[in-house]
Design an enzyme around this catalytic site. Sequence first.
Site, PDB file in Angstrom:
ATOM      1  CD  GLN A 126      -2.254   0.960   2.899  1.00 33.83           C
ATOM      2  OE1 GLN A 126      -1.839   0.571   3.559  1.00 33.83           O
ATOM      3  NE2 GLN A 126      -3.443   1.975   3.377  1.00 33.83           N
ATOM      4  CB  SER A 129       2.324   6.777   4.468  1.00 31.28           C
ATOM      5  OG  SER A 129       0.841   6.564   5.188  1.00 31.28           O
ATOM      6  CB  SER A 161       3.526  -3.013   5.427  1.00 29.65           C
ATOM      7  OG  SER A 161       3.747  -1.950   6.366  1.00 29.65           O
ATOM      8  CD  GLU A 244      -5.288   0.588   6.911  1.00 27.24           C
ATOM      9  OE1 GLU A 244      -4.920   1.863   6.221  1.00 27.24           O
ATOM     10  OE2 GLU A 244      -3.884   0.537   6.575  1.00 27.24           O
TER      11      GLU A 244
HETATM   12  C1  LIG Z   1       4.151   0.066  11.437  1.00 24.35           C
HETATM   13  C2  LIG Z   1       3.778   0.904  10.227  1.00 24.35           C
HETATM   14  C3  LIG Z   1       3.599   0.110   9.112  1.00 24.35           C
HETATM   15  C4  LIG Z   1       2.383   0.971   8.510  1.00 24.35           C
HETATM   16  N1  LIG Z   1       2.864   0.354   7.170  1.00 24.35           N
HETATM   17  C5  LIG Z   1       1.887   1.422   5.877  1.00 24.35           C
HETATM   18  C6  LIG Z   1       1.813   0.775   4.766  1.00 24.35           C
HETATM   19  O1  LIG Z   1       1.959  -0.395   4.263  1.00 24.35           O
HETATM   20  N2  LIG Z   1       1.222   1.562   3.632  1.00 24.35           N
HETATM   21  C7  LIG Z   1       1.138   2.910   4.346  1.00 24.35           C
HETATM   22  O2  LIG Z   1       0.974   4.064   3.465  1.00 24.35           O
HETATM   23  N3  LIG Z   1       1.406   3.476   5.308  1.00 24.35           N
HETATM   24  C8  LIG Z   1       1.213   2.576   5.998  1.00 24.35           C
HETATM   25  N4  LIG Z   1       2.580   3.060   7.676  1.00 24.35           N
HETATM   26  C9  LIG Z   1       1.909   4.640   7.613  1.00 24.35           C
HETATM   27  C10 LIG Z   1       0.914   5.173   8.851  1.00 24.35           C
HETATM   28  O3  LIG Z   1      -0.500   5.582   8.301  1.00 24.35           O
HETATM   29  C11 LIG Z   1       1.179   6.365   9.418  1.00 24.35           C
HETATM   30  O4  LIG Z   1       2.368   6.574  10.075  1.00 24.35           O
HETATM   31  C12 LIG Z   1       0.028   7.251  10.143  1.00 24.35           C
HETATM   32  O5  LIG Z   1      -0.430   7.283   9.407  1.00 24.35           O
HETATM   33  C13 LIG Z   1       0.676   8.131  10.739  1.00 24.35           C
HETATM   34  O6  LIG Z   1       0.924   9.506  10.048  1.00 24.35           O
HETATM   35  P1  LIG Z   1       2.282   9.924  10.030  1.00 24.35           P
HETATM   36  O7  LIG Z   1       3.226   8.898  10.553  1.00 24.35           O
HETATM   37  O8  LIG Z   1       2.350  11.433   8.550  1.00 24.35           O
HETATM   38  O9  LIG Z   1       2.324  10.892  11.367  1.00 24.35           O
HETATM   39  P2  LIG Z   1       1.870  12.002  11.850  1.00 24.35           P
HETATM   40  O10 LIG Z   1       0.378  12.502  10.504  1.00 24.35           O
HETATM   41  O11 LIG Z   1       2.013  13.334  11.286  1.00 24.35           O
HETATM   42  O12 LIG Z   1       0.917  11.836  12.771  1.00 24.35           O
HETATM   43  C14 LIG Z   1       1.927  13.006  14.081  1.00 24.35           C
HETATM   44  C15 LIG Z   1       0.698  13.011  15.402  1.00 24.35           C
HETATM   45  O13 LIG Z   1      -0.104  13.749  15.376  1.00 24.35           O
HETATM   46  C16 LIG Z   1      -0.849  13.496  15.305  1.00 24.35           C
HETATM   47  N5  LIG Z   1      -2.428  13.839  14.794  1.00 24.35           N
HETATM   48  C17 LIG Z   1      -2.482  14.082  13.312  1.00 24.35           C
HETATM   49  N6  LIG Z   1      -3.378  14.763  12.595  1.00 24.35           N
HETATM   50  C18 LIG Z   1      -4.333  14.981  14.224  1.00 24.35           C
HETATM   51  C19 LIG Z   1      -5.603  15.694  14.219  1.00 24.35           C
HETATM   52  N7  LIG Z   1      -6.316  15.881  13.362  1.00 24.35           N
HETATM   53  N8  LIG Z   1      -6.016  15.429  15.777  1.00 24.35           N
HETATM   54  C20 LIG Z   1      -5.336  15.033  16.225  1.00 24.35           C
HETATM   55  N9  LIG Z   1      -3.949  14.023  16.297  1.00 24.35           N
HETATM   56  C21 LIG Z   1      -3.278  14.327  14.947  1.00 24.35           C
HETATM   57  C22 LIG Z   1      -0.908  11.845  15.135  1.00 24.35           C
HETATM   58  O14 LIG Z   1      -1.667  10.936  15.436  1.00 24.35           O
HETATM   59  C23 LIG Z   1       0.266  11.628  15.737  1.00 24.35           C
HETATM   60  O15 LIG Z   1       0.481  11.357  17.197  1.00 24.35           O
HETATM   61  C24 LIG Z   1       2.886   2.661   8.719  1.00 24.35           C
HETATM   62  C25 LIG Z   1       2.807   2.602   9.954  1.00 24.35           C
HETATM   63  C26 LIG Z   1       3.521   1.989  11.162  1.00 24.35           C
HETATM   64  C27 LIG Z   1       4.064   2.658  12.151  1.00 24.35           C
END
Ligand SMILES: Cc1cc2nc3c(=O)[nH]c(=O)nc-3n(C[C@H](O)[C@H](O)[C@H](O)COP(=O)(O)OP(=O)(O)OC[C@H]3O[C@@H](n4cnc5c(N)ncnc54)[C@H](O)[C@@H]3O)c2cc1C
Lengths: 405, 366
Positions: A126, A129, A161, A244
């Site tokens: 996928q 991100s 992933s 998902e």
């Molecule tokens: C083990 C793992 C596997 C993954 N696998 C995949 C994959 O296969 N494909 C893929 O596309 N992605 C994948 N991801 C990505 C995952 O979907 C993102 O890490 C996640 O959506 C958070 O985005 P970010 O890391 O950019 O954090 P950010 O969005 O920058 O968030 C940072 C912090 O801000 C908070 N925050 C953000 N917006 C708000 C809001 N509106 N209100 C309150 N708090 C908020 C978040 O909750 C978090 O605590 C994976 C992540 C992990 C950890």
Amino acid sequence: MDFNDAPEEAAFRAEARAWLEANAQAVPTGGLGENAEAVADEKRWQALKADAGWACLTWPEEYGGRAASPMQNVIWNEEESKYKASVNIFSIGQGMLGPTLMVHGTEEQKQRYLRPMLRGEEIWSQLFSEPGAGSDIAGLRTHCVRDGDDWITNGQKIWTSGAHYSDWGILVARTDPNVVKHAGLSYFIVDMKAPGIEIRPIKQIDGGSGFNEVFFNDVRIPDSSRVGEINDGWRCVITTLMNERSSLGMSLGGLGIDDLIELARETRWDGSAAIDDASVRRRLADYYIRLKGVQYTSYRSLTALSRGATPGPEGSIGKLVSAPLRQEMASFAVDLLGEAGVLRGDASAARGAWQSAYLGAPGIRLAGGTDEILRNIVAERVLGLPPEMRADKGMAFKEIPTGSL
Amino acid sequence: MNFDFSEEQKLLQQTARDYLEEHCQLDAARQVLESSAPYASDLWKGVAEMGWLGAAIPEAYGGAGFGHLELALIAQELGRALAPIPFSSSVYLATEALLLAGTPEQRTRYLPGLASGERIGTLAHSEGAGRGGSPGLTTRIEGDRVSGTKIPVPDGDVAGLIVAVVRDADATSLALVELPCEGVDVEALDSIDPSRSQARVTLNDAPAEILGERGAGEDLAARLLDRAATLMAFEQIGGAERALSITRDFCMNRYAFGRPIASFQALKHRLADLFVAIELAKSNAYYAAWALQNDEPDLATAACSARASASDAFELASKEMIQMHGGVGFTWEYDCHLFYRRSKLLAVTLGSADLWRDRLIERLTG
Ligand SMILES: Cc1cc2nc3c(=O)[nH]c(=O)nc-3n(C[C@H](O)[C@H](O)[C@H](O)COP(=O)(O)OP(=O)(O)OC[C@H]3O[C@@H](n4cnc5c(N)ncnc54)[C@H](O)[C@@H]3O)c2cc1C
């Protein structure tokens, strides 16, 4: 209301059990699919299941499923998990992308991709991100520019992933930066071996490397690989995300409340079993109650599903409760062991499984929608509370403010 | 009442912070974590030269003769820097044990080496998984020989002096074991935070000498742990403050939905709660440090409050740190996991927060 298997469910369970028993030797015992051997084992097991009708049970028969009910699927998963603890490396394709293709894909796409996906011949990842867009996935910047029958793609994905063992990916990219962010996205199938794609593993805090950075340098994607209309990719994204959240595995390296109770039984506190301590009992009870609450909540949604309802935002409850709970349980297990709780490996109880779980748990709270995003879904879409003020509302994508990180 | 550190003490703290900013960036902990080195030996030497190892050791024994309030502030700075050195084992445990119970002769023999850092000391009390009260101890002393297995012993693999809690006939005693020596087998063990060392120490008729009054080990160990817990609380608070400060800055600069994530109340309130938790822990720790410095009987309860609140605050800080960083927080490359590992290590070493809560109620009611 009846929590026992109905007669036909019991018969189905018996059939599943019998097959699993007969094929128990073929169950993969490997790790997280991080090496080629483990991937090959998983593929063998998937093909064996598919040929016997035990893969993607709820899929329509024309794509290799058996049009089973959601309840039957749960029964199968329960039975299979008694034999197989390892993570399902096909789940992103089968649980999220396949169902999206079924809704939004062309007939040709369905015919081409669904069967090999079901049989485990082709693995999917996928590509949603990005470094600058996770929770705010519609803020992504990887872009595609039309060139004849193709699209030329540039940009970077992250946290993908399984990219390192995947054959295909689902890419969401910007095809129009001049409109509001959701309105300029398209959804593509991309060949992970295409020229211009570079995959770099990312090391996780637990030492594993399950996810990757994926770079796109002038990658050509034929327009025939687009799913849904141009600039209408957000609709497909929503379908994927809905699937998902209901399909995400909440496994903690196979550890559950039974294992924690066992640990509390075996561990001595001041001459008696730790489980005799009132504070330990209270916590174990609390974990058990929350876990059961989640399990029975999922059964209630299943019942609704089997009566024809579509999965709704209340599906977010499962991960919202389980993910932090897993972290709490692992953390408590470490404390329970006293000072020896810090040890890993053979010197530790359960050979360090709880310590590994402690290190892996934070990832579950982030992957597939963070705790905070799930709460927003419950608050806004279930309770109907007003959304947060949108700083980017009505703005063309290219005008949205961004930070330095 | 004057519930603050003096200007000189604050100056000392600032000096410590400046020194560590120059000599102990967070990659110091990372380097030890990623290598097979048990600790950062250059930093150890530097810290010794600064006089920190002997901060609470009287000048007559080679120390700097400051006191426990000064030591507490140094501990806070070391916690802030996640310093990958056996400071807590050697200073809060071994040195404190000698200050608490050593004969002048024992102090003369060991304190100068501990102050100069040439000798690393530690306490060996745990004997495997679980909570062990003294009655369950299997490590025994007979005459001047000890036998038994201690696991885990923090920094046991680099220690030149072990204070062991041992069974002594029907009672408990503290015993000093010098390393290396015949009859002592030491094995380094993998842990949740490899930027600090853990070991299994097997004693087989190893030569030992009683520390403190014979048979008073249970009481001495309890008092020693109160002192260590107080100092450790400062180290934990330092770590928690650093985690909060890094997370705050991150949230200010990370944007989602067109605004800094720090502007989402869901995060803002939790950062505020975290700040409050750290402040309460700090106040409890100040009180305990005062009790420690002045030999107040209140230390018995104050240490419990300081320890439990500091453990909770640091654990909360490191968990929130990862969660608020999002995906990058779960990577090896970012520093969040260094805090997540260290917070758990420190919370478990010296006993869990729940154990100290139990102890607190026993002491309040007993
Ligand atoms: C083990 C793992 C596997 C993954 N696998 C995949 C994959 O296969 N494909 C893929 O596309 N992605 C994948 N991801 C990505 C995952 O979907 C993102 O890490 C996640 O959506 C958070 O985005 P970010 O890391 O950019 O954090 P950010 O969005 O920058 O968030 C940072 C912090 O801000 C908070 N925050 C953000 N917006 C708000 C809001 N509106 N209100 C309150 N708090 C908020 C978040 O909750 C978090 O605590 C994976 C992540 C992990 C950890």
